[in-house]
Each structure stands twice: as C-alpha cells, then as structure tokens.
Design an enzyme around this catalytic site. Structure first.
Site, PDB file in Angstrom:
ATOM      1  N   TYR A   1      29.873   6.220 100.803  1.00  0.00           N
ATOM      2  CA  TYR A   1      30.381   7.173  99.815  1.00  0.00           C
ATOM      3  C   TYR A   1      29.425   7.290  98.636  1.00  0.00           C
ATOM      4  O   TYR A   1      29.059   8.392  98.212  1.00  0.00           O
ATOM      5  CB  TYR A   1      31.765   6.733  99.340  1.00  0.00           C
ATOM      6  CG  TYR A   1      32.387   7.643  98.307  1.00  0.00           C
ATOM      7  CD1 TYR A   1      32.987   8.834  98.700  1.00  0.00           C
ATOM      8  CD2 TYR A   1      32.377   7.316  96.954  1.00  0.00           C
ATOM      9  CE1 TYR A   1      33.564   9.677  97.762  1.00  0.00           C
ATOM     10  CE2 TYR A   1      32.951   8.147  96.012  1.00  0.00           C
ATOM     11  CZ  TYR A   1      33.540   9.333  96.418  1.00  0.00           C
ATOM     12  OH  TYR A   1      34.105  10.172  95.484  1.00  0.00           O
TER      13      TYR A   1
ATOM     14  N   LYS B   1      27.156  10.628  97.499  1.00  0.00           N
ATOM     15  CA  LYS B   1      27.299  11.276  96.199  1.00  0.00           C
ATOM     16  C   LYS B   1      25.995  11.234  95.404  1.00  0.00           C
ATOM     17  O   LYS B   1      25.688  12.164  94.640  1.00  0.00           O
ATOM     18  CB  LYS B   1      28.441  10.634  95.412  1.00  0.00           C
ATOM     19  CG  LYS B   1      29.815  10.866  96.039  1.00  0.00           C
ATOM     20  CD  LYS B   1      30.121  12.347  96.202  1.00  0.00           C
ATOM     21  CE  LYS B   1      31.550  12.581  96.688  1.00  0.00           C
ATOM     22  NZ  LYS B   1      31.900  14.025  96.779  1.00  0.00           N
TER      23      LYS B   1
END
Length: 256
Positions: free
Chosen positions: A162, A166
């Site tokens: 994750y 990002k």
C-alpha cells in the site's frame, strides 16, 4: 477582486470520481455534486453506485453511474469515452479507487498480494490519468486529483504494498504535472490521514487504533465528509495556480 465562492463552484463542468461507491470516494462525489458538477462515478459494485446516484439525484444532482474496475485498462478507456460522449467534456478526475486488503509483515507478503494492490492503486490511477488526460489535453483544460495517503511519505508497519503504491502515485502526479502544465491540465495529489471508512475500520477498531488516535494532534480520526472540501478546491479554479503538489489532510498526524 477574485470571488473565492465563485471560483469554488463547478457548475457546467463534469467530474469523474473513481472508487465512489463507499468511503472517501463517495464523500468526494457528494461534495463535487454539491459544488455544481455533473458527476460520473465509478466503482466495482453496481449496487453501491446505484445508491449514490439515487442520493445525488434526490438532491438535484446530475450523475452518471459507470460500474467497472480501474485495474482493467480497456474498461477505463470505455468509461472515459462514455463520459465525454454523454456530457461533451471532462473537467476533473478524482482518482480515489484504492485497496489495502493485507496487514502483513513484509517478509510474508506474497507476489499475488503485492500485485493486487499495485494493480488497483498505482496502475489503475495511471490508466485513469491517461484516458482522462487525453480528453483534458484536447480541450486544453482540466484538473486531476490523485488520492494518495500519508503513508506515501511516512513509515508504518505491515503495509508495504500500500505504501509503495501511494508513493508511486505521488511520483506519477509530479511527473504528469510537469508534462501537462503547458497544455492547461493541472495534476495534484490529496494525502488523507486516517478517516472512518470501511477500508480503515478493521485497523482503527484494533489495538492499532489507540496508537493512531494518540499520534493525531487533533485527537481523533477524520469523518469522510471532511475531505470533500479539499477535493473541490483542487478540482476548481480556486487552485488554478497549484500543480504538482500534495495536499495533506490528516489532523496533524504527520506533523509530529
């Protein structure tokens, strides 16, 4: 003198929000609709979009519901074409589709787990930027808002895929901002901290929740509706001299 209230309005414009079925994406879609935009909404679950469309239409909003996955480049291309064919233009894109299904120590992350997150969070964001960008570049105007995360720039356990996805979103944002600025298209990112959503509920309800709230100077996590104003600002003319930047909305979580 500039009228900020007028600049924040999106009347006559079309905004596309991905990941709009729930959580932050849904709240952003509502905010853009309230600002006057015709809102095209994308999510994988048709029922969620139907519920959102009914809510927006019930308040006089114009909405186009288009189910599909941003991880499928062909679906993204068809979605962008349907939006422009139906409304005649595309003025704003908010890339909010994202997943974080694994809370696992990095040495235990499988290839499949890693790829699943990057397919949606990073590749999906690029696909949508590329297809929306084509329409915006042709009309020489537009604003893209890529929803990143505070974890693009801060470390936290068990979210390697994750966080990496990002971080990639923010790098992509800066590159597109430089590449498209001379043709009237602005590209920025919005980095939320912790908000009450389906995505974060499992973490916030666990022993980690106390640590997260304790590290937030405002003493709480955010409500999804509190992100809408920031998205409207970046999508509107009020931010017309802002591109290639990240706006962090986190209650001070990264200020410590």
């Amino acid at each position: 003198m500039t009228d900020v209230n007028t600049e924040l309005r999106l009347d006559g414009r079309t905004a596309w929000v991905t990941g709009a079925g729930k959580g932050l994406g849904r709240a952003i879609a509502v905010a853009l609709s309230q600002a006057g935009a015709t809102v095209a909404v994308t999510a994988r679950t048709a029922a969620d979009l139907e519920s959102l469309a009914a809510e927006l239409a019930g308040h006089g909003g114009k909405v186009l519901a288009l189910p599909g996955s941003v991880a499928d480049s062909a679906v993204v291309r068809e979605t962008a074409e349907r939006i422009t064919d139906t409304t005649g233009r595309l003025d704003a894109l908010v890339n909010c589709a994202g997943i974080s299904p694994h809370f696992t120590r990095s040495e235990q992350v499988t290839d499949q787990d890693w790829q699943q997150v990057l397919d949606v969070n990073l590749q999906g964001t690029f696909y949508c930027c590329r297809e929306a960008g084509k329409a915006m570049l042709a009309q020489r105007s537009g604003s893209i808002v890529n929803v990143s995360s505070v974890h693009a720039s801060t470390g936290f356990e068990r979210i390697a895929a994750y966080a990496a996805s990002k971080g990639g979103v923010e790098a992509l944002t800066r590159t597109l901002a430089v590449e498209w600025a001379d043709r009237g298209v602005r590209v920025n990112s919005l980095a939320p901290g912790y908000f009450h959503t389906d995505l974060s509920s499992g973490l916030l309800d666990s022993r980690w929740g106390e640590r997260i709230v304790g590290g937030t100077p405002l003493g709480r996590v955010g409500d999804a509706g509190e992100l809408g104003g920031a998205a409207v600002f970046l999508a509107s003319d009020a931010s017309r001299f802002v591109t290639g930047t990240t706006l962090t909305v986190d209650g001070g979580w990264t200020a410590w």
